[in-house]
Design a protein around this motif. Structure first.
Motif, short mmCIF file in Angstrom:
data_model
loop_
_atom_site.label_atom_id
_atom_site.label_comp_id
_atom_site.label_asym_id
_atom_site.label_seq_id
_atom_site.Cartn_x
_atom_site.Cartn_y
_atom_site.Cartn_z
N LYS A 182 0.83 -1.21 0.00
CA LYS A 182 0.00 0.00 0.00
C LYS A 182 0.86 1.26 0.00
CE LYS A 182 -3.85 -2.24 2.38
NZ LYS A 182 -4.61 -2.34 3.66
N GLU A 235 -12.77 6.10 8.03
CA GLU A 235 -12.52 5.82 6.62
C GLU A 235 -11.35 6.66 6.13
OE1 GLU A 235 -11.97 4.45 3.41
OE2 GLU A 235 -13.81 3.57 4.23
N GLU A 291 -9.73 6.03 2.99
CA GLU A 291 -9.51 5.81 1.56
C GLU A 291 -9.22 7.11 0.81
OE1 GLU A 291 -9.40 3.63 -2.14
OE2 GLU A 291 -9.29 2.99 -0.05
N TRP A 306 -5.57 8.21 1.11
CA TRP A 306 -4.68 7.45 0.22
C TRP A 306 -4.77 8.01 -1.20
CZ3 TRP A 306 -1.09 3.96 1.64
CH2 TRP A 306 -1.22 3.32 2.88
N GLU A 307 -5.99 8.22 -1.66
CA GLU A 307 -6.19 8.70 -3.02
C GLU A 307 -5.58 10.09 -3.21
OE1 GLU A 307 -7.27 7.07 -5.52
OE2 GLU A 307 -7.91 5.28 -4.45
N SER A 355 -5.97 0.43 -7.93
CA SER A 355 -6.37 0.47 -6.53
C SER A 355 -5.26 -0.07 -5.64
CB SER A 355 -7.63 -0.38 -6.32
OG SER A 355 -7.90 -0.52 -4.94
#
Length: 208
Positions: free
Chosen positions: A35, A173, A175, A178-179, A191
């Motif tokens: 990741k 959350e 996410e 990260w994006e 992804s």
């Protein structure tokens, strides 16, 4: 901010950060390594604390188990950690309800005055209260589902403050963060969480 480091003698990685003025080592699973690298975080790079919190939440970053197994970087400049402004507080990391240590924290259910209580505990504090311990689970394997099931099974009369904080972390959350970092660094749009990355990167397992 946390900083990614590579082991000297193998293709595996760990993270150094500063929490309450002390340098703390977080070991990584292979998924945690994937990741970070897929987000264009190279060895020696700093990255937002929120991403380390997310890896902790999913069990992909953890403390305990003897540290990194090699000397820390000799140059003090390499240990310039967390001096930059970071919107996510270091106090968000789960820590022991008894002594505030972040090392090898477990979720403990123990008996206090005839009733069950839930708290987060480090190794030392678990040893001190072992005679009252009912259940003990490493935080790295505690998912939101397991957390809920545990409190359905156990008649817990009291939850300590850091248990509630950890539950809030499980609900968080990350996410979008990260994006955001991936776009800023020009990383691949694949992804970060697709299992196919394991074949592309082919990392050696992280020593535990």
């Amino acid at each position: 901010m946390p900083r990614l480091h590579q082991y000297r003698n193998r293709l595996a990685y760990y993270v150094l950060t500063s929490i309450k003025g002390a340098v703390v080592t977080f070991q990584l699973t292979t998924d945690g390594e994937r990741k970070l690298l897929a987000a264009a975080i190279a060895p020696g790079s700093q990255f937002p604390r929120a991403l380390l919190l997310d890896l902790y939440r999913t069990g992909d970053a953890f403390t305990g188990g003897g540290g990194v197994g090699e000397p820390l970087p000799e140059s003090l400049n390499q240990l310039e950690l967390d001096f930059a402004q970071d919107p996510d507080s270091e106090t968000a990391f789960p820590s022991c309800d008894d002594c505030a240590s972040v090392d090898d924290v477990h979720l403990s259910i123990l008996r206090e005055q005839g009733a069950l209580a839930a708290k987060l505990q480090c190794l030392h504090c678990r040893d001190v209260t072992s005679h009252t311990l009912d259940t003990c689970i490493p935080l790295r394997i505690v998912t939101l589902t397991l957390f809920g099931c545990l409190f359905e099974i156990k008649s817990v009369a009291k939850k300590y403050e850091r248990v509630d904080r950890f539950e809030n972390l499980l609900h968080t959350e990350f996410e979008s963060k990260w994006e955001e970092l991936r776009r800023r660094r020009g990383a691949s749009q694949t992804s970060l969480f697709q299992s196919g990355l394991s074949n592309e990167l082919n990392f050696a397992p992280t020593k535990k």
